[in-house]
Design a protein around this motif. Structure first.
Motif, PDB file in Angstrom:
ATOM      1  N   TYR A 205      46.680  34.034  45.133  1.00 40.67           N
ATOM      2  CA  TYR A 205      45.788  34.402  46.463  1.00 40.67           C
ATOM      3  C   TYR A 205      44.408  34.117  46.092  1.00 40.67           C
ATOM      4  CZ  TYR A 205      49.486  35.848  49.786  1.00 40.67           C
ATOM      5  OH  TYR A 205      50.524  35.852  50.418  1.00 40.67           O
ATOM      6  N   ASN A 206      43.941  34.198  44.737  1.00 38.21           N
ATOM      7  CA  ASN A 206      42.545  34.231  44.525  1.00 38.21           C
ATOM      8  C   ASN A 206      42.174  32.715  44.074  1.00 38.21           C
ATOM      9  OD1 ASN A 206      39.956  35.236  44.286  1.00 38.21           O
ATOM     10  ND2 ASN A 206      40.300  35.500  41.741  1.00 38.21           N
ATOM     11  N   GLY A 207      43.426  31.819  44.133  1.00 41.85           N
ATOM     12  CA  GLY A 207      43.187  30.519  43.856  1.00 41.85           C
ATOM     13  C   GLY A 207      43.142  30.348  42.327  1.00 41.85           C
ATOM     14  N   MET A 208      43.886  30.672  41.677  1.00 41.08           N
ATOM     15  CA  MET A 208      43.786  30.619  40.176  1.00 41.08           C
ATOM     16  C   MET A 208      45.261  30.330  39.883  1.00 41.08           C
ATOM     17  SD  MET A 208      41.504  34.085  39.123  1.00 41.08           S
ATOM     18  CE  MET A 208      41.280  33.635  37.551  1.00 41.08           C
ATOM     19  N   PRO A 209      45.624  29.531  38.518  1.00 40.48           N
ATOM     20  CA  PRO A 209      46.815  29.424  38.346  1.00 40.48           C
ATOM     21  C   PRO A 209      47.557  30.647  37.794  1.00 40.48           C
ATOM     22  CG  PRO A 209      45.229  28.362  36.656  1.00 40.48           C
ATOM     23  CD  PRO A 209      44.411  28.936  37.974  1.00 40.48           C
ATOM     24  N   ALA A 210      48.847  31.011  38.101  1.00 42.33           N
ATOM     25  CA  ALA A 210      49.707  32.167  37.558  1.00 42.33           C
ATOM     26  C   ALA A 210      50.518  31.782  36.552  1.00 42.33           C
ATOM     27  CB  ALA A 210      50.341  32.705  38.767  1.00 42.33           C
ATOM     28  N   ASP A 211      50.617  30.774  35.772  1.00 43.28           N
ATOM     29  CA  ASP A 211      51.615  30.460  34.715  1.00 43.28           C
ATOM     30  C   ASP A 211      51.154  30.222  33.538  1.00 43.28           C
ATOM     31  OD1 ASP A 211      50.539  27.970  35.533  1.00 43.28           O
ATOM     32  OD2 ASP A 211      52.348  26.837  35.983  1.00 43.28           O
ATOM     33  N   GLU A 212      49.746  30.510  33.360  1.00 47.88           N
ATOM     34  CA  GLU A 212      49.070  30.229  32.095  1.00 47.88           C
ATOM     35  C   GLU A 212      49.028  31.623  31.390  1.00 47.88           C
ATOM     36  OE1 GLU A 212      45.101  28.692  32.158  1.00 47.88           O
ATOM     37  OE2 GLU A 212      45.885  27.101  33.486  1.00 47.88           O
ATOM     38  N   PRO A 213      49.149  31.409  29.861  1.00 44.57           N
ATOM     39  CA  PRO A 213      49.096  32.944  29.049  1.00 44.57           C
ATOM     40  C   PRO A 213      48.125  33.739  29.358  1.00 44.57           C
ATOM     41  CG  PRO A 213      49.712  30.980  27.699  1.00 44.57           C
ATOM     42  CD  PRO A 213      49.227  30.183  28.991  1.00 44.57           C
ATOM     43  N   MET A 214      48.132  35.099  29.727  1.00 45.11           N
ATOM     44  CA  MET A 214      47.248  35.690  29.860  1.00 45.11           C
ATOM     45  C   MET A 214      46.914  36.861  29.021  1.00 45.11           C
ATOM     46  SD  MET A 214      46.041  35.038  33.030  1.00 45.11           S
ATOM     47  CE  MET A 214      46.150  33.859  34.184  1.00 45.11           C
ATOM     48  N   ASP A 215      45.669  37.812  28.962  1.00 43.87           N
ATOM     49  CA  ASP A 215      45.394  38.812  28.352  1.00 43.87           C
ATOM     50  C   ASP A 215      45.492  39.925  29.420  1.00 43.87           C
ATOM     51  OD1 ASP A 215      45.336  37.722  25.790  1.00 43.87           O
ATOM     52  OD2 ASP A 215      43.023  37.439  26.053  1.00 43.87           O
ATOM     53  N   ARG A 216      45.997  41.166  28.883  1.00 41.26           N
ATOM     54  CA  ARG A 216      46.136  42.046  30.019  1.00 41.26           C
ATOM     55  C   ARG A 216      45.588  43.525  29.382  1.00 41.26           C
ATOM     56  NH1 ARG A 216      51.877  44.600  32.424  1.00 41.26           N
ATOM     57  NH2 ARG A 216      50.987  45.880  34.276  1.00 41.26           N
ATOM     58  N   TRP A 217      45.083  44.462  30.730  1.00 40.63           N
ATOM     59  CA  TRP A 217      44.383  45.627  30.227  1.00 40.63           C
ATOM     60  C   TRP A 217      44.973  46.614  31.237  1.00 40.63           C
ATOM     61  CZ3 TRP A 217      41.574  41.601  32.076  1.00 40.63           C
ATOM     62  CH2 TRP A 217      41.097  41.898  33.328  1.00 40.63           C
ATOM     63  N   GLN A 218      44.937  47.999  30.913  1.00 45.89           N
ATOM     64  CA  GLN A 218      45.335  49.050  31.573  1.00 45.89           C
ATOM     65  C   GLN A 218      44.164  50.178  31.156  1.00 45.89           C
ATOM     66  OE1 GLN A 218      49.425  49.631  30.549  1.00 45.89           O
ATOM     67  NE2 GLN A 218      50.364  48.476  32.266  1.00 45.89           N
ATOM     68  N   ILE A 219      43.425  50.458  31.839  1.00 43.62           N
ATOM     69  CA  ILE A 219      42.598  51.783  31.593  1.00 43.62           C
ATOM     70  C   ILE A 219      42.762  52.890  32.701  1.00 43.62           C
ATOM     71  CG2 ILE A 219      40.190  52.229  30.948  1.00 43.62           C
ATOM     72  CD1 ILE A 219      39.689  49.076  30.448  1.00 43.62           C
ATOM     73  N   SER A 220      43.274  54.059  32.144  1.00 42.39           N
ATOM     74  CA  SER A 220      43.467  55.062  33.255  1.00 42.39           C
ATOM     75  C   SER A 220      42.212  56.064  32.987  1.00 42.39           C
ATOM     76  CB  SER A 220      44.745  55.773  32.926  1.00 42.39           C
ATOM     77  OG  SER A 220      45.662  54.688  33.343  1.00 42.39           O
ATOM     78  N   ARG A 221      41.447  56.535  33.762  1.00 39.31           N
ATOM     79  CA  ARG A 221      40.575  57.476  33.628  1.00 39.31           C
ATOM     80  C   ARG A 221      40.919  58.734  34.678  1.00 39.31           C
ATOM     81  NH1 ARG A 221      35.518  58.456  31.716  1.00 39.31           N
ATOM     82  NH2 ARG A 221      35.340  56.008  31.107  1.00 39.31           N
ATOM     83  N   PHE A 222      41.128  59.927  33.853  1.00 37.41           N
ATOM     84  CA  PHE A 222      41.492  61.066  34.573  1.00 37.41           C
ATOM     85  C   PHE A 222      40.279  61.778  34.561  1.00 37.41           C
ATOM     86  CE2 PHE A 222      41.894  65.724  34.051  1.00 37.41           C
ATOM     87  CZ  PHE A 222      42.356  66.189  35.215  1.00 37.41           C
ATOM     88  N   THR A 223      39.831  62.579  35.853  1.00 34.61           N
ATOM     89  CA  THR A 223      38.836  63.663  36.078  1.00 34.61           C
ATOM     90  C   THR A 223      39.171  64.650  36.959  1.00 34.61           C
ATOM     91  OG1 THR A 223      37.817  62.308  37.931  1.00 34.61           O
ATOM     92  CG2 THR A 223      36.887  61.669  35.672  1.00 34.61           C
ATOM     93  N   PRO A 224      38.772  65.870  36.466  1.00 32.70           N
ATOM     94  CA  PRO A 224      39.259  66.848  37.254  1.00 32.70           C
ATOM     95  C   PRO A 224      38.609  66.848  38.768  1.00 32.70           C
ATOM     96  CG  PRO A 224      38.123  67.682  35.667  1.00 32.70           C
ATOM     97  CD  PRO A 224      37.984  66.229  35.550  1.00 32.70           C
ATOM     98  N   PRO A 225      39.554  67.461  39.726  1.00 35.56           N
ATOM     99  CA  PRO A 225      40.673  68.184  39.579  1.00 35.56           C
ATOM    100  C   PRO A 225      42.024  67.483  39.422  1.00 35.56           C
ATOM    101  CG  PRO A 225      40.231  68.321  41.968  1.00 35.56           C
ATOM    102  CD  PRO A 225      39.037  67.645  41.380  1.00 35.56           C
TER     103      PRO A 225
END
Length: 348
Positions: A205-225
């Motif tokens: 949908y962003n006009g970028m190839p989807a079948d190339e090798p990728m690096d992926r990240w997941q960064i979860s930040r918890f703040t109270p409450p």
């Protein structure tokens, strides 16, 4: 166990369009409505006349009118009028500080004198035209802390969401957990992988190839409450991952606000914010629907988990390194709740 002196998402503006809304927040029965000048208000959902639920009534001239005998209550919790009755001497209902901001209605269920609006988290995408947001809300019959555990440890994606965001690489890369004061951050970075289907969809949908090798990240930040923002995305392999140039990556922020209802149920306000093609409403809706289906899969897991925990309260749960984010988040909450309870005792 929940913190009361804090801001929670109570509802969304559309939920009180032309009508009141009854919702239990941190054990408190609350009636939300729009009072004078269309300003949001929240009072105890209890009619002082016969105990009916005020939220089942209607709004008239800025007052909340009980649908049982017509008692009208103001935003200040005081009985304003009632047909052919004198109600000026009725005791005032409890009221709750509420603020409408960033597309949500925030409520402070604790001590009103401590309600500081500056403590409402800033949501960059809500007032920035370079961002788009779409989301929804689910009600879950489980302790809100189980959802915190779920979001602070994304290892489950491989097994609960295999057809959308799961990937075998998640199991092969350790998660890192960092304590930053009252905030907890967990992160995982994967290299040279095939993007999961949900990310392939976004790439296309962003006009970028989807079948190339990728690096992926997941960064979860918890703040109270009970707020968790998750920075997720993929970048073309070898381009810098999370730090890659904008043209080489696609990222989004997964928005998660948990609002306790009772000790074993909560309201889950979810969404996704992105800073690419923000004016494309069709993409926003497609992503929203896709995310909604993903999160709906968690409901069955978490509610079954709660049933097990309620049925076997004495069972000891095992803690592994992948659980560190949830464990540390719970420790923050325990410390803050203990501090709050001690303050209540000292002022009693």
């Amino acid at each position: 166990m929940f913190l009361k002196n804090a801001w929670y998402v109570g509802c969304t503006p559309d939920e009180i369009d032309g009508k009141p809304l009854g919702r239990r927040i941190c054990g408190e029965k609350v009636a939300f409505f729009r009072g004078p000048e269309n300003k949001v208000a929240a009072v105890e959902d209890f009619c002082p006349h016969r105990g009916a639920a005020l939220s089942l009534g209607f709004v008239q001239d800025g007052n909340l009118v009980c649908g049982y005998h017509g008692l009208a209550m103001g935003a200040d919790g005081k009985a304003a009028s009632m047909p052919m009755q004198r109600v000026a001497g009725f005791p005032a209902n409890k009221t709750f500080p509420v603020v409408e901001r960033y597309g949500f209605i925030w409520i402070w269920p604790g001590d009103p004198e401590l309600a500081d609006e500056s403590l409402i988290p800033h949501l960059e995408w809500a007032d920035n035209p370079d961002w788009a947001y779409g989301g929804g809300m689910y009600h879950l019959n489980c302790d809100y802390r189980l959802m915190i555990d779920n979001l602070m440890d994304l290892t489950h994606e491989t097994y609960v969401h295999p057809e959308s965001i799961g990937h075998h690489a998640i199991d092969k890369v350790p998660v890192n957990t960092v304590v930053q004061g009252d905030s907890i951050v967990t992160s995982r970075y994967m290299s040279n992988i095939v993007a999961p289907p949900f990310f392939q969809l976004q790439l296309r949908y962003n006009g970028m190839p989807a079948d190339e090798p990728m690096d992926r990240w997941q960064i979860s930040r918890f703040t109270p409450p009970a707020n968790i923002l998750i920075d997720v995305g993929v970048a073309f392999a070898g381009k810098g991952g999370f730090e890659a140039a904008r043209e080489d990556k696609i990222g989004t922020i997964v928005v998660d606000f948990m609002t306790p209802e009772t000790e074993t149920s909560h309201w889950y306000f979810w969404g996704m914010a992105r800073n690419w093609k923000p004016d494309d409403a069709e993409i926003t809706e497609i992503i929203r629907q896709g995310q909604g289906k993903i999160f709906h899969q968690d409901l069955a897991v978490l509610e079954a988990q709660q049933k097990n925990l309620s049925e076997y309260p004495g069972r000891h749960l095992l803690m592994l390194n992948i659980d560190a984010g949830g464990v540390q988040s719970r420790r923050v909450l325990e410390r803050l709740v203990k501090k709050e309870n001690l303050a209540d005792i000292e002022t009693a």
